[in-house]
Design an enzyme around this catalytic site. Structure first.
Site, PDB file in Angstrom:
ATOM      1  N   GLU A 147      -9.459  -2.324   8.239  1.00  0.00           N
ATOM      2  CA  GLU A 147     -10.916  -2.211   7.382  1.00  0.00           C
ATOM      3  C   GLU A 147     -11.603  -3.279   7.889  1.00  0.00           C
ATOM      4  OE1 GLU A 147      -7.741  -2.186   6.176  1.00  0.00           O
ATOM      5  OE2 GLU A 147      -7.601  -0.769   4.725  1.00  0.00           O
ATOM      6  N   HIS A 216      -2.755  -3.243  -6.156  1.00  0.00           N
ATOM      7  CA  HIS A 216      -3.315  -2.096  -6.127  1.00  0.00           C
ATOM      8  C   HIS A 216      -4.423  -2.049  -7.299  1.00  0.00           C
ATOM      9  CE1 HIS A 216      -0.802  -0.652  -3.065  1.00  0.00           C
ATOM     10  NE2 HIS A 216      -1.883   0.420  -2.874  1.00  0.00           N
TER      11      HIS A 216
END
Lengths: 411, 432
Positions: A147, A216
């Site tokens: 990322e 998450h």
């Protein structure tokens, strides 16, 4: 150049079928709409999605609107008589995002997508499905799991002329890209003395889902909000999802677009013609008199559900979806505060240092005189989101709490 | 005094193209994908095996390119590595870098510039060797030690000095400072304070070049990007992630490691499990080259190949330049940890002295010509200081000007207008 849209008689489908169903809200079908002539290049009068018309825009605001956005009208539909039965088309929120993205990619060959599984897999939430087949593997780039580096790569590409849309598979993963987002995305335009622009869009699903576990279920808007040089918006309906996506791509500023995992399957009828939603504006969801409820993303639906209960109890809440998390639309918010004198903020961010905290400060600073009572802010608990369903339910704000809060505010 | 060009203490990996055999023996690099001959000239470098490394760093002999050239010269007609013009150009660039940095030190101690200033003395061969081969449209990404990269890329000395003084006439309007040199005109994409941060940006610039060629169909777009960074960065995740992506997509980028052995006070050997950085290239499928970074001609030869490879679309290269900084990490660093003997060894290999010697011995230039260049550079640097001194400091109205490319990003104020439309905005604060 104005934003505007022929109102969508939004029938928002009930979301999900899980037991702790907090998403019952169905928006009311709007009453027969007034028709508004479509004039090329002129400003539309904003027609809100619940059918009410916002004529509150003072000339200055309307002029402000005119400055930015050009809703290109579809000439074929320009006859006033036809707009009351304007068809539009129905789709789900993730499809609206895709439509917006695809239209922008068609319009400008410099727009490209990068992220994990955006290409062949079509995106983990199917937002980019079909795009790789249409535009090729370089324009819809499947990246390795890195990322920080591929966000930085997007920034470098933006500096050298492209307009990338970087997808975080889950917003939480963008924590790994925080270095690039903070140091480079936000800052480089400034530290380069204005020489380089970074027209990047960083988007992805965040928020608390259904028992996805703590990592998450993060809300990164609170972490990113201090970064100078970026804008943050949160979409909540298919209409504003597409509009904000397009506006974000066209913007010269770096924009972070927050989507929510649980909203991807919302259904709505949206216009056929090209439109965008102003990045800096809030959306009036339900005008009212008694209390201003400010919310965004998924909590909008909890608020609307609570609103039904409140209306039955005789209250008249004004609900505003702030949409622009940074900067705040102090005009819409301010006008509302001046009218109702009571503010309730309902957000999914955590209590400490969240968007609600900043918003409370901003309202207090600017509209202190208009408040009859201290601002109330309902946020998620300061806990890592638990896995267990019951615990998770207590982590986020539920409609019952909203009702109680309004009752307390209006005492 | 040892001649800089003959100290042959480096091992350089040649390019045997054996796609079928992979060995872990560290004396050969196997390049997984067969390509054209890379670096024909490095055939002259003998294969060496280096299983041990010690603080004195090298124990092998390698014949330097220029040594070979010198030998040839005695036999037949000379085939020099550079022409007179190129030689003078290189010399001037290196002298500019050195003189500028020395002036920076002076100005810092006189209180004209502040903060962290990282000087490049001793490493000029790398900057000059690589950047002088680039076109204007090629991009360079650097670190905080970026003054000389900016100068080599073509940013005027005046603009760099003004930036260091914090004046509006600086290349970044005084907003960037020593560690954030940017120039759109010269495609210098920064100047980054955090190590490794610029490498993904460089990868992105290379990606744009490939995108322009393949998607936007600008067939002649062969822009190359150079990413400069140090030995400390080579232990950072962004380095490895970008090596992977660049090799994966064959991006037109050259990763240039300026290995000066020290990351502030941390010796490269104390921080790195395998200090041979060039070996990390083949692990990702790209060539890894080691070169003597104190010798501008050797660097230039390697750079030609690496940049050529990128331009032809053959993908990235990792080049490790063994170099040394004569000063401390920054002007605030007392530089007490480095062994004086080590410093003396490298000082004897001063790249500028070496090039001067080469030019004179090969009759490419006379003492007088070189002196003229030095004098000219002195004037350029003096002029830069004067210009910076006389330039205005930024005014209050500049504070909010470049936060957003589109200042509507500051939002809509309570009165319904965009904040940026309010003429008093620049006097206020930029809160939301």
């Amino acid at each position: 150049m104005a934003t505007g849209f022929h109102g969508v008689g939004a029938a928002v489908a009930a979301l999900s079928s899980s037991p702790s169903n907090s998403f019952d809200s169905k928006k009311l079908l709007c009453s027969p709409r007034r028709s508004f002539p479509v004039r090329k290049g002129a400003s539309f009068v904003a027609d809100r999605s619940d059918g009410s018309v916002n004529l509150d825009l003072n000339p200055k605001a309307r002029r402000a609107q005119q400055l930015i956005v050009n809703a290109v009208a579809n000439k074929a539909d320009s006859s006033p008589a036809s707009s009351s039965s304007k068809p539009g088309h129905e789709l789900l929120l993730f499809e609206a995002l895709r439509e917006g993205l695809e239209e922008e990619m068609d319009r400008d060959p410099r727009v490209c997508v990068m992220g994990e599984d955006v290409g062949h897999y079509g995106g983990s939430y199917k937002v980019t499905r079909g795009l790789a087949e249409k535009f090729g593997d370089l324009r819809v780039l499947d990246t390795p799991i890195a990322e920080n580096s591929f966000t930085g790569m997007g920034i470098g590409a933006a500096m050298t002329g492209l307009r990338p849309v970087v997808e975080g598979m889950n917003m939480g993963f963008l924590l790994l890209a925080f270095n690039q987002i903070s140091n480079n995305c936000g800052m480089l335009h400034y530290t380069s003395g204005g020489q380089f622009t970074i027209p990047i869009v960083i988007r992805g699903p965040g928020g608390v889902g259904r028992q996805l576990g703590a990592e998450h279920s993060q809300r990164l808007e609170s972490y990113f909000q201090s970064i100078p040089g970026i804008q943050m918006v949160a979409c909540s309906t298919p209409y504003n999802a597409k509009g904000l996506m397009k506006a974000a791509i066209r913007s010269e500023n770096p924009v972070i677009l927050f989507e929510h995992v649980l909203l991807y399957n919302l259904k709505e009828r949206i216009p056929d013609e090209d439109y965008i939603c102003n990045l800096e504006e809030a959306e009036m969801v339900r005008p009212g008199e008694h209390v201003t409820i400010l919310t965004y993303s998924r909590m909008r639906y909890h608020v609307m559900q609570a609103a039904k209960t409140l209306v039955n109890k005789g209250y008249d809440p004004e609900v505003i979806d702030i949409r622009s998390l940074k900067p705040f639309d102090l005009h819409t918010i301010g006008n509302s505060v001046k009218k109702t004198h009571r503010v309730l903020i309902v957000e999914e961010c955590m209590r400490t240092g969240g968007i609600g905290a900043s918003l409370t400060a901003a309202i207090t600073e600017n509209f202190h005189d208009y408040l009859d009572t201290p601002i109330m802010c309902l946020s998620s608990q300061d806990v890592p989101t638990p896995y267990a369903g019951t615990l998770e339910e207590w982590t986020v704000v539920q409609p019952a709490q909203i009702v109680t809060a309004v009752e307390q505010l209006c005492k | 005094m040892a001649t800089a060009f003959s100290t042959a203490k480096f091992s350089t990996q040649p390019f045997p193209l054996n796609p079928t055999s992979t060995t872990s023996h560290d004396s050969s690099i196997v390049f997984a994908r067969p390509t054209s001959q890379f670096l024909g000239s490095t055939r002259k470098f003998r294969l060496t095996s280096s299983s041990k490394f010690n603080l004195s760093r090298r124990s092998k002999t390698v014949v330097a390119v220029s040594d070979v050239v010198k030998q040839k010269k005695s036999k037949s007609s000379p085939s020099l590595l550079i022409t007179k013009e190129e030689g003078l150009d290189l010399y001037e660039d290196m002298v500019l870098g050195r003189a500028f940095e020395d002036m920076c030190a002076q100005m810092y101690y006189r209180g004209k510039m502040f903060g962290f200033v990282h000087l490049y003395n001793g490493q000029e061969a790398v900057s000059t060797g690589f950047i002088k081969l680039l076109k204007q449209q090629d991009s360079v990404v650097s670190t905080y030690r970026d003054h000389v990269h900016a100068l080599s890329k073509g940013v005027p000395a005046r603009a760099v000095m003004s930036e260091l003084f914090g004046k509006t006439t600086g290349c970044c309007r005084g907003q960037g400072g020593s560690m954030h040199m940017f120039s759109r005109e010269h495609n210098l994409l920064g100047g980054f304070a955090f190590i490794g941060e610029g490498i993904p940006v460089a990868t992105g610039a290379a990606f744009t070049s490939k995108y322009k060629r393949e998607v936007l169909k600008e067939a002649d777009c062969d822009h190359v990007t150079l990413a400069f960074f140090g030995d400390g960065t080579c232990n950072n995740g962004q380095f490895f992630e970008c090596l992977n992506m660049a090799a994966l997509w064959k991006l037109p980028i050259v990763f240039v490691v300026e290995n000066n052995l020290w990351a502030i006070g941390m010796s490269h050997l104390r921080a790195t499990s395998d200090p041979h950085i060039y070996k990390k290239g083949p692990a990702f499928g790209m060539p890894g080259i080691h070169v003597d970074g104190m010798d501008v001609l050797k660097v230039r030869e390697v750079a030609k190949e690496a940049i050529g490879r990128a331009r032809r679309g053959e993908g990235p290269t990792l080049v490790e330049c063994e170099t040394y900084r004569f000063r401390g990490h920054s002007l605030a660093d007392p530089d007490e940890l480095r062994d004086p003997a080590e410093k003396a060894r490298y000082a004897a290999r001063d790249p500028i002295t070496a090039l001067k010697k080469y030019l004179i011995e090969n009759s490419l230039a006379s003492e007088a010509e070189l002196k003229t260049i030095e004098k000219k550079i002195d004037e350029v640097v003096e002029d830069a200081v004067e210009f910076a001194d006389e330039s205005p400091v930024p005014s209050r109205s500049q504070l909010l000007e470049n936060v957003f490319a589109d200042p509507k990003g500051f939002g809509i104020g309570p009165d319904g207008r965009y904040r940026c439309e309010d003429p008093k905005f620049t006097e206020g604060t930029a809160h939301v």
